[in-house]
Scaffold this active site. Structure first.
Site, mmCIF file in Angstrom:
data_model
loop_
_atom_site.group_PDB
_atom_site.id
_atom_site.type_symbol
_atom_site.label_atom_id
_atom_site.label_comp_id
_atom_site.label_asym_id
_atom_site.label_seq_id
_atom_site.Cartn_x
_atom_site.Cartn_y
_atom_site.Cartn_z
ATOM 1 N N ASP A 17 0.833 -1.209 0.000
ATOM 2 C CA ASP A 17 0.000 0.000 0.000
ATOM 3 C C ASP A 17 0.870 1.263 0.000
ATOM 4 O O ASP A 17 0.678 2.174 0.818
ATOM 5 C CB ASP A 17 -0.932 0.013 1.223
ATOM 6 C CG ASP A 17 -1.594 -1.326 1.479
ATOM 7 O OD1 ASP A 17 -1.995 -1.978 0.500
ATOM 8 O OD2 ASP A 17 -1.713 -1.716 2.660
ATOM 9 N N GLU A 197 -11.173 -0.809 -3.584
ATOM 10 C CA GLU A 197 -10.430 -0.189 -2.484
ATOM 11 C C GLU A 197 -9.216 0.555 -3.026
ATOM 12 O O GLU A 197 -8.965 0.586 -4.234
ATOM 13 C CB GLU A 197 -9.986 -1.253 -1.477
ATOM 14 C CG GLU A 197 -8.995 -2.261 -2.035
ATOM 15 C CD GLU A 197 -8.580 -3.326 -1.027
ATOM 16 O OE1 GLU A 197 -9.282 -3.500 -0.011
ATOM 17 O OE2 GLU A 197 -7.540 -3.993 -1.256
#
Length: 324
Positions: A17, A197
């Site tokens: 991420d 997401e």
């Protein structure tokens, strides 16, 4: 186009991420999920490649108990109104609740010029219209308005998370309506898990692009794209076009699997946009992919199609990769 800058991938190992922010002070600032999911680290360097060897400074560590005590995920570092903010998600328990993890979204603030040296203050939870699994927040400013984009579960919609957008009253408070931009519904968005997401925003060529990630966090993980005209009402779902096909996927021929949860930055000479993302170089995963630590941070330059949309190409091979 030739002679584009290239990076030696991976940029930073075992950092999923990834978020890289190029600041006006000449430094690139980096944060990402750590394998232990227990803290927020920030590092900086004057080049993207230099982040590999830059010391990581822990600016916040999770408490032993309470709503922020588990699974610290997907931090982003933003500079807004001359202060630094870290947006991240945390859960109160380490296991799923009602089929999903129990994360909520939180924000930290410091007024230090160097965020690695600042005293970080917890500004609390970002409150949305309902309480449910929520994570992966990002912010961007456009025409004087600060916007917030995030992933959240709606129990009336099948799946783990959809993407939403809202205006912000300030960097830790939403205001007005929140609009669902996309939900997992296409075949490439629902493999393993029904997921939208990890949004990231790129403004170019009169358009606003939001990339996002879909499906399970194994080799099926991939990136989708939303596009809006820069003069449109960004809170109107009809302003956004959802690409029917993924725009960035696994490339077995390059030894790259499950690319996604990206961010954007610029090259040192400010001439090119850079896609920053994580991925693995293998598919054999034991247990839950979330707990396999080898989602490494990678980067590559973006090219542009004739219609002004980004062309992400394929995930490039790691340094030293030899085709079998």
């Amino acid at each position: 186009m030739t002679n584009l800058p290239e990076f030696k991938n991976p940029i930073v190992e075992q950092r999923a991420d990834p978020w890289i922010y190029k600041h006006t002070d000449g430094y690139y600032y980096f944060t990402a999920s750590v394998p232990e999911y227990d803290r927020l680290d920030v590092r900086r360097a004057q080049t993207i490649q230099g982040l590999a060897d830059a010391p990581a400074v822990t600016v916040w560590r999770k408490p032993d108990h309470g709503p922020l005590s588990n699974l610290i995920w997907a931090p982003e570092l933003h500079y807004i109104n001359e202060k630094w903010y870290i947006y991240f998600a945390a859960a109160d328990v380490p296991e799923p609740v009602n089929g999903t993890f129990n994360h909520r979204m939180y924000v930290l603030e410091t007024d230090a010029s160097n965020p690695l040296e600042g005293q970080w203050v917890e500004k609390g939870q970002i409150i949305t219209e309902w309480e449910s699994f929520a994570l992966d927040a990002t912010t961007f400013q456009h025409n004087g308005t600060l916007y917030y984009v995030w992933a959240q579960r709606d129990y009336d919609i099948p799946g783990n998370s959809n993407l939403y957008i809202s205006e912000m009253e300030n960097p830790w408070t939403l205001k007005g309506k929140q609009t669902m931009l996309t939900k997992p519904e296409l075949d490439w968005e629902v493999i393993g898990f029904l997921v939208n997401e990890g949004p990231a925003v790129l403004k170019r060529n009169g358009k606003i692009f939001i990339t996002y990630s879909a499906s399970a966090t194994d080799e099926n993980y991939c990136m989708g794209l939303l596009t809006a005209d820069e003069n449109s009402d960004l809170l109107d779902v009809n302003s956004w076009h959802k690409s029917p096909q993924p725009v960035f996927t696994s490339a077995a021929e390059n030894g790259q699997y499950g690319p996604g949860h990206n961010s954007f930055t610029r090259t040192e000479d400010d001439q090119h946009d850079v896609l920053v993302y994580h991925g693995r170089n293998y598919t054999e995963i034991t247990g839950d992919p979330l707990y396999d630590p080898n989602r490494h941070t990678r980067a590559q330059v973006i090219t542009w199609n004739e219609d002004g949309t980004p062309n992400f190409g394929k995930p490039v091979p790691d340094a030293g990769f030899v085709r079998s």
